[in-house]
Scaffold this motif. Structure first.
Motif, PDB file in Angstrom:
ATOM      1  N   ILE A   1       0.834  -1.206   0.000  1.00 57.07           N
ATOM      2  CA  ILE A   1       0.000   0.000   0.000  1.00 57.07           C
ATOM      3  C   ILE A   1       0.868   1.255   0.000  1.00 57.07           C
ATOM      4  CG2 ILE A   1      -1.605   1.370   1.403  1.00 57.07           C
ATOM      5  CD1 ILE A   1      -2.927  -1.285   2.216  1.00 57.07           C
ATOM      6  N   ILE A   2       1.915   1.254   0.804  1.00 60.38           N
ATOM      7  CA  ILE A   2       2.797   2.422   0.867  1.00 60.38           C
ATOM      8  C   ILE A   2       3.561   2.585  -0.437  1.00 60.38           C
ATOM      9  CG2 ILE A   2       4.851   3.358   2.003  1.00 60.38           C
ATOM     10  CD1 ILE A   2       3.758   2.174   4.612  1.00 60.38           C
ATOM     11  N   ARG A   3       4.043   1.473  -0.993  1.00 59.36           N
ATOM     12  CA  ARG A   3       4.782   1.531  -2.254  1.00 59.36           C
ATOM     13  C   ARG A   3       3.910   2.112  -3.368  1.00 59.36           C
ATOM     14  NH1 ARG A   3       6.363  -3.300  -2.235  1.00 59.36           N
ATOM     15  NH2 ARG A   3       4.646  -4.215  -3.410  1.00 59.36           N
ATOM     16  N   CYS A   4       2.614   1.787  -3.344  1.00 57.99           N
ATOM     17  CA  CYS A   4       1.688   2.295  -4.360  1.00 57.99           C
ATOM     18  C   CYS A   4       1.238   3.729  -4.067  1.00 57.99           C
ATOM     19  CB  CYS A   4       0.457   1.390  -4.444  1.00 57.99           C
ATOM     20  SG  CYS A   4       0.798  -0.277  -5.039  1.00 57.99           S
ATOM     21  N   GLY A   5       1.531   4.225  -2.870  1.00 57.66           N
ATOM     22  CA  GLY A   5       1.133   5.579  -2.506  1.00 57.66           C
ATOM     23  C   GLY A   5      -0.339   5.726  -2.203  1.00 57.66           C
ATOM     24  N   GLU A   6      -1.041   4.607  -1.956  1.00 62.73           N
ATOM     25  CA  GLU A   6      -2.483   4.653  -1.717  1.00 62.73           C
ATOM     26  C   GLU A   6      -2.790   4.790  -0.229  1.00 62.73           C
ATOM     27  OE1 GLU A   6      -4.851   4.908  -3.864  1.00 62.73           O
ATOM     28  OE2 GLU A   6      -3.652   4.646  -5.680  1.00 62.73           O
ATOM     29  N   PHE A   7      -2.317   5.893   0.353  1.00 65.18           N
ATOM     30  CA  PHE A   7      -2.606   6.159   1.763  1.00 65.18           C
ATOM     31  C   PHE A   7      -2.600   7.663   1.989  1.00 65.18           C
ATOM     32  CE2 PHE A   7       1.957   6.270   1.459  1.00 65.18           C
ATOM     33  CZ  PHE A   7       2.360   7.233   2.371  1.00 65.18           C
TER      34      PHE A   7
END
Length: 204
Positions: free
Chosen positions: A143-149
């Motif tokens: 989730i963090i790698r995808c920037g979805e936060f």
């Protein structure tokens, strides 16, 4: 997490790193969200309820399990509460013996990983607005790698978890491969003392 950034030891033991006040605060976070995300490994290994056990809760948040093959145990405790359990899986996956409150969400395959942007859009279309990720290291890392936060709540306990070697215990986010440089730079929005623990809230 512990002072040395671990969420479990090499045997998977994680209870309890944080104190009771932090766990109560986490229940409050659950109560304020529409959906809790967790990875398939967390469901299989820990079999959590992922319910909001907080005073005044009128409804339980939905759950979304990241399981590319939809191979989630049908008798898992997440299915026991009266709420919808979404199974995020790749196209063609079938959940055998699917409980009545389970729904499959087909998510695009992006280089072998779940396309989190696609998943977030489809959850949004189902009325989901506020999501809390309570996954393990791999789920959080993805989730963090995808920037979805939007925010990260880091509960840091005055505990140091020992290990036999540098990679045997579990970190958060685990297996996180930054796109470039050291990783992602965050801004500290707030810090609080909760019992013996420290809560740091970060944003982009």
């Amino acid at each position: 997490q512990s002072l040395n950034g671990k969420i479990a030891n090499e045997n998977g033991l994680s209870r309890w790193i944080s104190g009771p006040q932090s766990r109560e605060f986490a229940q409050k976070l659950r109560a304020g969200c529409d959906c809790i995300i967790a990875g398939r490994n967390t469901i299989v290994k820990d079999n959590p309820r992922l319910t909001a056990r907080y005073p005044g809760v009128s409804r339980q948040p939905a759950v979304c399990v990241l399981a590319p093959k939809a191979d989630v145990p049908y008798d898992a405790r997440i299915f026991k509460a009266e709420r919808t359990v979404y199974i995020a899986a790749f196209k063609g996956a079938v959940l055998k013996n699917m409980p009545e409150n389970a729904q499959i969400i087909e998510v695009k395959n992006k280089a072998g990983f779940m396309d989190m942007n696609d998943l977030m859009l489809k959850l949004y279309q189902k009325g989901i607005r506020r999501i809390l990720s309570e996954g393990g290291g791999e789920t959080n890392g993805h989730i963090i790698r995808c920037g979805e936060f939007d925010e990260i709540y880091a509960f840091i306990a005055p505990v140091i978890i020992g290990q036999k070697n540098s990679i045997s215990s579990v970190s958060w986010p685990d297996r996180f491969a930054p796109v470039k440089g050291l990783g992602i730079s965050l801004n500290l929005r707030k810090e609080m003392n909760i019992g013996k623990d420290k809560l740091l809230i970060f944003g982009k």
